[in-house]
Design an enzyme around this catalytic site. Structure first.
Site, PDB file in Angstrom:
ATOM      1  CG  HIS A 165     -55.737  62.176   4.337  1.00  0.00           C
ATOM      2  ND1 HIS A 165     -54.707  62.111   5.036  1.00  0.00           N
ATOM      3  CD2 HIS A 165     -56.261  63.566   4.736  1.00  0.00           C
ATOM      4  CE1 HIS A 165     -54.531  63.452   5.545  1.00  0.00           C
ATOM      5  NE2 HIS A 165     -55.275  64.157   5.616  1.00  0.00           N
ATOM      6  CD  GLU A 199     -53.342  65.840   9.770  1.00  0.00           C
ATOM      7  OE1 GLU A 199     -53.202  64.577   9.141  1.00  0.00           O
ATOM      8  OE2 GLU A 199     -53.221  66.672   9.513  1.00  0.00           O
ATOM      9  CG  HIS A 219     -57.492  64.898   9.415  1.00  0.00           C
ATOM     10  ND1 HIS A 219     -57.846  66.293   9.660  1.00  0.00           N
ATOM     11  CD2 HIS A 219     -56.656  64.780   8.291  1.00  0.00           C
ATOM     12  CE1 HIS A 219     -57.173  66.914   8.747  1.00  0.00           C
ATOM     13  NE2 HIS A 219     -56.457  66.170   7.920  1.00  0.00           N
TER      14      HIS A 219
END
Length: 326
Positions: free
Chosen positions: A103, A291, A173
């Site tokens: 991420h 996601e 997210h």
């Protein structure tokens, strides 16, 4: 409408914006582009917050790892070994999910304060990610526009440009519990339908092996709606592929409240994460993340859809979360 939400340790103010339309109320933070709450009615018209979040800024600073509601990037999901090649150069990233990068690294987009301006029925967040930030090449100018449409659907529109070749993969997210975030039952009893005939199997470090396996006859087959359960942190290959406009690819349903979440996207994949590693104040399985994305580790997998962005090109991605009840 905006208000001061808190102040970072260095004195930077964080603001919260409230969007309301068609019976839906959404709160967005300038810190991390976080969707703090989404309030929608159930089948009886009773509203509840359906995403996991914290009541104050300290909650997000103290518990950053779940990425609750955050805008994640420069590269959402994992890059194997924290390394990838591009234009003959190998770039090294933080191995913040050892041995991988996750991420965007130690201080990805989820931990940055964004500039926010109001737009019709929403807000536009923007920032410039400097060349070398978290190890990624290129000066990346990014915007993320969050709006509510006439039905109360929450739309995310991402754009980015670069001055040097780089890789980009952005997503939201949020973790959903359609029964009401923080409830005791969790989200494992929700029913999920996914328009995905294949998925990307992973190794012990959750990195795709490179195969695209058929879901038929496996626990990954959600082509017909069924209870989600637990034990998922996997990318599904959407049958539609990359599309210029969002196409509906998923439906999540909570039989108890009647709330329905639909997901439409331009992206080729979606990560189903059942929140098995959520910790205090939330229990494992308290929410489900859906996601939309390009595939994990695509910079090291030329056979996957490319996440490369070059000067003169514009990265565009759009995802819509729709809400209803039945």
């Amino acid at each position: 409408m905006s208000e001061l939400f808190g102040t970072l340790p260095d004195g930077t103010p964080v603001h919260r914006w409230t969007l309301e339309r068609a019976g839906v109320r959404v709160r967005v933070l300038s810190y991390g582009g976080i969707v703090q709450s989404v309030e929608v009615p159930d089948r009886d018209g009773h509203a509840a917050d359906v995403v996991l979040g914290f009541a104050d800024l300290d909650g997000y600073l103290t518990h950053p790892d779940p990425y609750l509601g955050a805008l994640v990037g420069r590269y959402a999901n994992r890059i194997a070994g924290g390394r990838f090649p591009l234009e003959g150069v190998t770039y090294s990233l933080a191995q913040n999910n050892a041995p991988n990068s996750l991420h965007g690294g130690e201080r990805g987009f989820d931990k940055r304060v964004w500039d926010v301006e109001p737009v019709e029925h929403g807000v536009r967040l923007s920032r410039v990610s400097a060349h070398g930030e978290e190890g990624f090449p290129g000066r990346l100018a990014v915007s993320a526009t969050y709006t509510l449409d006439e039905s109360g659907a929450l739309r995310f529109m991402y754009e980015a440009t670069t001055d040097a070749p780089t890789v980009v993969n952005l997503t939201n997210h949020s973790y959903f519990d359609l029964g009401g975030a923080g409830g005791t039952s969790g989200a494992g009893g929700h029913e999920l339908r996914l328009a995905a005939s294949r998925f990307t199997p992973v190794d012990g470090d959750l990195i795709p092996t490179g195969a695209l396996d058929d879901v038929a006859g496996t626990r990954f087959d959600f082509r017909e709606a069924r209870k989600v359960g637990s034990g998922y942190d996997h990318n599904f290959v959407l049958d539609k592929g990359v599309t210029p406009a969002p196409v509906e690819i998923a439906e999540l349903y909570d039989p108890a409240s009647g709330r329905v979440l639909t997901v439409a996207t331009t992206e080729p994949g979606i990560q189903l994460y059942t929140g098995d590693y959520l910790t205090d104040p939330y229990a494992p399985g308290a929410g489900i993340a859906l996601e939309t994305q390009y595939f994990p580790d695509s910079p090291n997998r030329p056979e996957f859809p490319s996440t490369e962005l070059r000067p003169g090109q514009v990265y565009r991605s759009e995802t819509v979360y729709g809400f209803s009840a039945r």
